[in-house]
Each structure stands twice: as structure tokens, then as C-alpha cells.
Write a protein that holds these residues in place. Structure first.
Motif, PDB file in Angstrom:
ATOM      1  N   LEU A   8      32.972 -34.505  14.510  1.00 54.73           N
ATOM      2  CA  LEU A   8      33.548 -34.394  15.889  1.00 54.73           C
ATOM      3  C   LEU A   8      34.941 -33.435  15.533  1.00 54.73           C
ATOM      4  O   LEU A   8      35.296 -34.132  15.075  1.00 54.73           O
ATOM      5  CB  LEU A   8      33.722 -36.088  16.107  1.00 54.73           C
ATOM      6  CG  LEU A   8      32.502 -36.856  16.355  1.00 54.73           C
ATOM      7  CD1 LEU A   8      32.992 -38.617  16.251  1.00 54.73           C
ATOM      8  CD2 LEU A   8      31.546 -36.667  17.361  1.00 54.73           C
ATOM      9  N   PRO A   9      34.659 -32.330  16.026  1.00 58.09           N
ATOM     10  CA  PRO A   9      35.578 -31.774  15.774  1.00 58.09           C
ATOM     11  C   PRO A   9      37.076 -32.245  16.609  1.00 58.09           C
ATOM     12  O   PRO A   9      38.189 -31.807  15.813  1.00 58.09           O
ATOM     13  CB  PRO A   9      35.703 -29.941  16.057  1.00 58.09           C
ATOM     14  CG  PRO A   9      34.059 -30.466  16.327  1.00 58.09           C
ATOM     15  CD  PRO A   9      33.834 -31.423  17.002  1.00 58.09           C
ATOM     16  N   GLY A  10      37.439 -32.740  18.155  1.00 60.34           N
ATOM     17  CA  GLY A  10      37.978 -33.383  18.918  1.00 60.34           C
ATOM     18  C   GLY A  10      39.175 -31.627  18.942  1.00 60.34           C
ATOM     19  O   GLY A  10      38.661 -30.703  19.564  1.00 60.34           O
ATOM     20  N   ASP A  11      40.071 -31.900  18.862  1.00 55.76           N
ATOM     21  CA  ASP A  11      41.199 -31.369  19.418  1.00 55.76           C
ATOM     22  C   ASP A  11      41.776 -30.472  17.963  1.00 55.76           C
ATOM     23  O   ASP A  11      42.153 -30.692  17.302  1.00 55.76           O
ATOM     24  CB  ASP A  11      42.546 -32.502  20.840  1.00 55.76           C
ATOM     25  CG  ASP A  11      41.902 -32.997  20.560  1.00 55.76           C
ATOM     26  OD1 ASP A  11      40.677 -31.808  21.699  1.00 55.76           O
ATOM     27  OD2 ASP A  11      42.093 -34.011  20.773  1.00 55.76           O
ATOM     28  N   GLY A  12      43.009 -29.212  18.612  1.00 55.20           N
ATOM     29  CA  GLY A  12      43.799 -28.891  17.892  1.00 55.20           C
ATOM     30  C   GLY A  12      43.450 -28.254  16.506  1.00 55.20           C
ATOM     31  O   GLY A  12      42.064 -27.425  16.673  1.00 55.20           O
ATOM     32  N   ILE A  13      43.489 -27.988  15.222  1.00 49.84           N
ATOM     33  CA  ILE A  13      43.396 -27.783  14.046  1.00 49.84           C
ATOM     34  C   ILE A  13      41.867 -28.790  13.821  1.00 49.84           C
ATOM     35  O   ILE A  13      41.467 -28.260  12.995  1.00 49.84           O
ATOM     36  CB  ILE A  13      44.253 -28.011  12.509  1.00 49.84           C
ATOM     37  CG1 ILE A  13      45.136 -29.667  12.059  1.00 49.84           C
ATOM     38  CG2 ILE A  13      45.793 -27.093  13.346  1.00 49.84           C
ATOM     39  CD1 ILE A  13      46.010 -29.408  10.820  1.00 49.84           C
ATOM     40  N   ALA A  47      37.253 -33.914  25.264  1.00 49.00           N
ATOM     41  CA  ALA A  47      36.433 -34.614  25.798  1.00 49.00           C
ATOM     42  C   ALA A  47      36.123 -34.736  27.500  1.00 49.00           C
ATOM     43  O   ALA A  47      36.190 -34.799  27.974  1.00 49.00           O
ATOM     44  CB  ALA A  47      36.230 -35.808  24.836  1.00 49.00           C
ATOM     45  N   TYR A  48      37.573 -35.043  27.100  1.00 46.68           N
ATOM     46  CA  TYR A  48      38.768 -35.363  28.615  1.00 46.68           C
ATOM     47  C   TYR A  48      38.724 -34.217  29.309  1.00 46.68           C
ATOM     48  O   TYR A  48      37.944 -34.734  30.697  1.00 46.68           O
ATOM     49  CB  TYR A  48      39.697 -36.421  28.295  1.00 46.68           C
ATOM     50  CG  TYR A  48      40.966 -35.659  29.714  1.00 46.68           C
ATOM     51  CD1 TYR A  48      40.414 -36.818  30.110  1.00 46.68           C
ATOM     52  CD2 TYR A  48      41.616 -35.327  30.239  1.00 46.68           C
ATOM     53  CE1 TYR A  48      41.128 -37.016  31.373  1.00 46.68           C
ATOM     54  CE2 TYR A  48      42.236 -35.299  30.764  1.00 46.68           C
ATOM     55  CZ  TYR A  48      41.659 -36.216  32.386  1.00 46.68           C
ATOM     56  OH  TYR A  48      42.099 -36.711  33.307  1.00 46.68           O
ATOM     57  N   GLU A  49      38.829 -33.421  28.994  1.00 46.73           N
ATOM     58  CA  GLU A  49      38.380 -31.858  29.966  1.00 46.73           C
ATOM     59  C   GLU A  49      37.567 -31.936  30.219  1.00 46.73           C
ATOM     60  O   GLU A  49      36.698 -31.355  31.275  1.00 46.73           O
ATOM     61  CB  GLU A  49      39.529 -30.565  29.114  1.00 46.73           C
ATOM     62  CG  GLU A  49      40.810 -30.652  28.413  1.00 46.73           C
ATOM     63  CD  GLU A  49      41.957 -30.880  29.606  1.00 46.73           C
ATOM     64  OE1 GLU A  49      41.434 -29.550  30.501  1.00 46.73           O
ATOM     65  OE2 GLU A  49      42.319 -30.960  29.488  1.00 46.73           O
ATOM     66  N   GLN A  50      36.254 -31.500  29.331  1.00 44.24           N
ATOM     67  CA  GLN A  50      35.025 -31.599  30.100  1.00 44.24           C
ATOM     68  C   GLN A  50      34.655 -32.849  30.419  1.00 44.24           C
ATOM     69  O   GLN A  50      33.089 -31.999  31.331  1.00 44.24           O
ATOM     70  CB  GLN A  50      33.819 -30.919  28.342  1.00 44.24           C
ATOM     71  CG  GLN A  50      34.760 -30.018  28.264  1.00 44.24           C
ATOM     72  CD  GLN A  50      33.867 -29.118  27.050  1.00 44.24           C
ATOM     73  OE1 GLN A  50      32.528 -29.329  26.794  1.00 44.24           O
ATOM     74  NE2 GLN A  50      34.653 -28.829  25.931  1.00 44.24           N
ATOM     75  N   SER A  53      36.061 -38.096  29.993  1.00 46.63           N
ATOM     76  CA  SER A  53      36.530 -39.340  29.227  1.00 46.63           C
ATOM     77  C   SER A  53      36.802 -38.818  27.472  1.00 46.63           C
ATOM     78  O   SER A  53      36.318 -37.645  27.475  1.00 46.63           O
ATOM     79  CB  SER A  53      35.118 -40.293  29.066  1.00 46.63           C
ATOM     80  OG  SER A  53      35.127 -40.943  27.867  1.00 46.63           O
ATOM     81  N   PRO A  54      37.800 -39.941  26.798  1.00 47.50           N
ATOM     82  CA  PRO A  54      38.215 -38.782  25.696  1.00 47.50           C
ATOM     83  C   PRO A  54      36.939 -39.259  24.202  1.00 47.50           C
ATOM     84  O   PRO A  54      36.813 -38.670  23.490  1.00 47.50           O
ATOM     85  CB  PRO A  54      39.488 -39.978  25.381  1.00 47.50           C
ATOM     86  CG  PRO A  54      39.374 -40.975  25.724  1.00 47.50           C
ATOM     87  CD  PRO A  54      38.574 -40.728  27.371  1.00 47.50           C
ATOM     88  N   LEU A  55      36.025 -40.290  25.564  1.00 52.71           N
ATOM     89  CA  LEU A  55      35.046 -40.835  23.996  1.00 52.71           C
ATOM     90  C   LEU A  55      33.459 -40.615  25.275  1.00 52.71           C
ATOM     91  O   LEU A  55      33.218 -42.519  25.915  1.00 52.71           O
ATOM     92  CB  LEU A  55      34.947 -41.978  22.754  1.00 52.71           C
ATOM     93  CG  LEU A  55      34.416 -42.207  22.409  1.00 52.71           C
ATOM     94  CD1 LEU A  55      33.842 -41.528  20.901  1.00 52.71           C
ATOM     95  CD2 LEU A  55      34.029 -43.582  21.263  1.00 52.71           C
ATOM     96  N   PRO A  56      32.707 -39.929  25.066  1.00 48.67           N
ATOM     97  CA  PRO A  56      31.674 -40.217  26.037  1.00 48.67           C
ATOM     98  C   PRO A  56      30.423 -40.646  25.401  1.00 48.67           C
ATOM     99  O   PRO A  56      30.446 -40.688  24.504  1.00 48.67           O
ATOM    100  CB  PRO A  56      31.523 -38.894  26.688  1.00 48.67           C
ATOM    101  CG  PRO A  56      32.232 -37.283  25.609  1.00 48.67           C
ATOM    102  CD  PRO A  56      33.174 -38.242  24.772  1.00 48.67           C
ATOM    103  N   GLU A  57      30.216 -41.369  26.442  1.00 47.87           N
ATOM    104  CA  GLU A  57      28.692 -41.872  26.095  1.00 47.87           C
ATOM    105  C   GLU A  57      27.778 -41.167  25.008  1.00 47.87           C
ATOM    106  O   GLU A  57      27.512 -41.776  23.793  1.00 47.87           O
ATOM    107  CB  GLU A  57      28.040 -42.959  26.595  1.00 47.87           C
ATOM    108  CG  GLU A  57      27.218 -43.649  27.094  1.00 47.87           C
ATOM    109  CD  GLU A  57      28.550 -45.183  25.998  1.00 47.87           C
ATOM    110  OE1 GLU A  57      29.194 -45.196  26.081  1.00 47.87           O
ATOM    111  OE2 GLU A  57      27.856 -45.723  25.521  1.00 47.87           O
TER     112      GLU A  57
END
Ligand code: NAD
Length: 360
Positions: A8-13, A47-50, A53-57
Motif C-alpha cells: 500500500l504505497p499511500g501518499d508522498g514519499i 485512495a480518497y482522490e480515486q 474513501s481513504p480505505l476502499p473496501e
């Protein structure tokens, strides 16, 4: 069967350091003749952008089917004004809860040559090698009610623990202590809190089952002082969620290099969650200077705790140590020196060393 690892790469660095971690995992798999099935999924602001939700099911489903999950970092100024439940950090809390990873492990050690980056005197840092075990899914951060009451003129948070929640994390800590220097320090506030008195009782009960482990109890305020006055005296330290949150950040600065700190969150049987302690570092994101070593050390923890590849994990840790001992630095470790390498180069050097060790 191929081991399944979800990244789960997430954001930023988070995206930059997990890219290198993926390379490390691919190298390791090739060197030891194992197959890792590497998949990626969304979390946090991206995830929120796409998906809204910050944690899609879909991410949760993938993670639940994996043997282990490696997370980069989440968050950034872009999402700071979202309502709480949509913020990237909400995704992080939710994935921990959904994976039921109740024990957060943070090893803290000093690295030769990096002690000058610490705010403490070098003689205090000699031999620091501790493991903080923090209860992660109960206590004050999750207990209900949690609300503004009396028309907004009063507020309540609830510190709630079941016996089973305390027992399982304390047991985990005892077992980890058995594999180390066999010393367990339980941190509580038993002079004030009923929850701490029950915590202490349970630690004492379980101590009978682990006669080879020496146990002591320290009040949290005292523990906060001892962490800076005699940090090398700790081996395994176990504590409840909020105390652990604060003490592990305090201990993190001992080593002076947030870019070197890994963590693991493990539960009962399900996939473990592994992540560097640092955040998404928006100030350096995209510039190629992030230190990938906290994530590499998290990969080592993943191999040890979820894939039963402790020897490979030790080789990765030895490679990181070796490269640091050779004087290679990323910018965060270089102090005022201009002699440093970027994310990809540090990754390449460590991976090369790991390859050499695994192919010996
Ligand atoms: P941070 O850890 O992102 O950064 C703190 C400082 O350390 C920054 O100067 C950064 O450049 C530096 N740093 C951090 N990791 C580094 C690395 N690997 N290499 C080199 N330098 C590194 O903490 P912050 O600035 O307080 O938070 C930034 C964002 O990250 C916020 O949105 C916060 O909520 C989020 N955050 C996420 C996590 C997580 O995902 N687990 C943890 C902490 C903070």
C-alpha cells in the motif's frame, strides 16, 4: 504456494520508498528461490482522490487475503481540511482495525556513526536496543462513548479494555522477550488508573508462565524519564495504546533518524502490517531524497514475523548496517555534509549487499 504480499504505497514519499521495497522483495525472492505474489492497493489521500474513501473496501479485501501487508505512509496538506472520517489517517486507523493487528512493534536501536544526529549524548546511547510493544486496537482511542456532551460544554473519551485484549498483547511481549534479552518492562499508571491496575495484575499472572523472563513495572511518567536518562536499560517494553503512542515517539528521537525506524503490527494469525514509522514527508516528496531504510527494515520485520524467513531478515538488517558503516548516507542522515546519495542509490547499494549475502 507463493506468499502474497500487498503493498500500500499511500501518499508522498510512501510511494517512493515502497517502490524500492518492491525491488528488494523481488531481489530476495529471486535469490532464495521463493515466489512472492506482489500486489498493490490504494490507501490514504490517493485512495480518497480515486474512490472517495481513504480505505476502499477493495483494499481491505486484498489485504485480508494476503500473508502480509507493507504500507508506505499516508497524509499531506492537500487533505488536511477534510472531515475526520475522510482524512488519510482515518484509512490507516481503519486498516489496523480491520486486520485486527493488536500489537505494534517498534524496535529502537542506535546505529554506529549516526549517533551525532541524536539529541542525547553519545555515552547514553551506547548499546540502546529495545523493542516497544504497544497495544494498538483498544483503549482510549477506540472506547465508546467518545463525544461532546451537555450541549458541547463537556467531553468524554473512554478508556476500555477487556481482559482478553490485555492478555493477548502481553503474551506477545513475553514471547518476544524470550527471543531477546529476556527482560520485560510493563508500563502503566497503576497509581491512578483502574485500567492500569488490571493491566498490572494480568502481567503478573502471565509472568508465571514465562519464568525465564524478568519482569518489572514502571509508571508511565517515570518511563518517559528513563527513556532519555538510561535508554540502554530497556529490552522489551509493553504498554497500552496511548502510552505506547507517546513513548514510542519519544524513543524514536533517541536515534536521531526517523528515516531508520521500522514498525510491525501483528495480530492473531491474520496478515501483519509493516510500515516505516515516518509519515509522507510532503516537504521532500517527489525530490528523490527520501531515506528508504526504515521501509527496508520493515520488510525485514515482514519476512521474520509473517513469512518465517528470519535468516533472510537478519541478512537485510546486516546489509543496512554494513552500508551505514561504510559511511553511505541519505540526506537526512548526512547532517551538514553534502556527501549523500538519493533514494534509488541507497536502495541499490543495500540491495546489492543483500544479494551478495544471500548468494553466498
Ligand atoms: P513526517 O514523518 O512525514 O516528516 C517529518 C520530517 O522528517 C520531515 O522533515 C521529513 O522530510 C523528514 N522525513 C520523514 N521521513 C523521512 C525519510 N524517509 N527520509 C528523509 N526524511 C524523512 O511527519 P510530518 O511532517 O509530521 O507529517 C507529514 C504527513 O504525514 C502528515 O499528513 C501526517 O499526518 C502524515 N503522517 C503519516 C504517518 C503514517 O502514514 N504512518 C505517520 C506520521 C505522519
Amino acid at each position: 504456494m507463493a506468499k502474497r504480499i500487498v503493498i500500500l504505497p499511500g501518499d508522498g514519499i510512501g510511494q517512493e520508498v515502497t517502490r524500492e521495497a518492491r525491488r528488494l522483495l523481488e531481489d530476495v525472492a529471486a535469490a532464495i528461490g521463493e515466489q512472492f505474489d506482489l500486489d498493490e492497493a490504494l490507501i490514504g489521500g490517493s485512495a480518497y482522490e480515486q474512490t472517495g474513501s481513504p480505505l476502499p473496501e477493495e483494499t481491505v479485501e486484498k489485504c485480508l487475503q494476503a500473508d502480509a501487508v507493507l504500507l508506505g505512509a499516508v497524509g499531506g496538506p492537500k487533505w488536511d481540511n477534510l472531515p475526520g472520517h475522510l482524512r488519510p489517517e482515518a484509512g490507516l486507523l481503519a486498516i489496523r482495525k480491520r486486520l485486527n493487528v493488536f500489537a505494534n512493534l517498534r524496535p529502537i536501536r542506535t546505529w554506529p556513526g549516526l549517533m551525532l544526529a541524536s539529541p542525547l549524548k553519545p555515552e547514553l546511547l551506547e548499546g540502546v536496543d529495545m523493542l516497544i510493544v504497544r497495544e494498538l486496537t483498544g483503549g482510549l482511542y477506540f472506547g465508546q462513548p467518545k463525544a461532546r456532551v451537555e450541549d458541547g460544554n463537556a467531553v468524554v473519551d473512554t478508556l476500555y479494555y477487556t481482559r482478553q485484549e490485555i492478555e493477548r498483547v502481553v503474551r506477545q511481549a513475553f514471547e518476544l522477550a524470550q527471543g531477546r534479552r529476556k527482560k520485560l518492562t510493563s508500563v502503566d499508571k497503576a497509581n491512578v488508573l483502574e485500567s492500569s491496575r488490571m493491566w498490572r495484575e494480568i502481567v503478573n499472572e502471565l509472568a508465571g508462565e514465562y519464568p525465564d523472563v524478568a519482569v518489572d513495572h514502571v509508571l508511565v511518567d517515570n518511563a518517559a524519564m528513563q527513556l532519555v536518562t538510561r535508554p540502554s536499560s530497556f529490552d522489551v517494553l509493553v504498554t497500552e495504546n496511548m502510552f505506547g503512542d507517546i513513548l514510542s515517539d519519544e524513543a524514536a528521537v533517541l536515534t536521531g533518524s526517523i528515516g531508520m525506524l521500522p514498525s510491525a503490527s501483528i495480530g492473531a494469525g491474520g496478515p501483519g502490517l509493516y510500515e516505516p514509522v515516518h509519515g509522507s514527508a510532503p516537504d521532500i516528496a517527489g525530490t528523490g531524497v527520501a531515506n528508504p531504510l526504515a521501509t527496508f527494515l520493515s520488510v525485514a520485520m515482514l519476512l521474520r514475523h509473517s513469512l518465517n524467513l528470519g535468516e533472510v531478515a537478519s541478512e537485510i538488517e546486516a546489509a543496512v548496517l554494513g552500508v551505514i558503516e561504510q559511511g553511505v548516507r541519505t540526506r537526512d542522515l548526512a547532517g551538514t555534509s553534502n556527501d549523500w546519495v538519493g533514494t534509488e542509490e541507497m536502495s541499490r547499494l543495500v540491495r546489492e549487499d543483500v544479494q551478495g549475502r544471500l548468494n553466498r
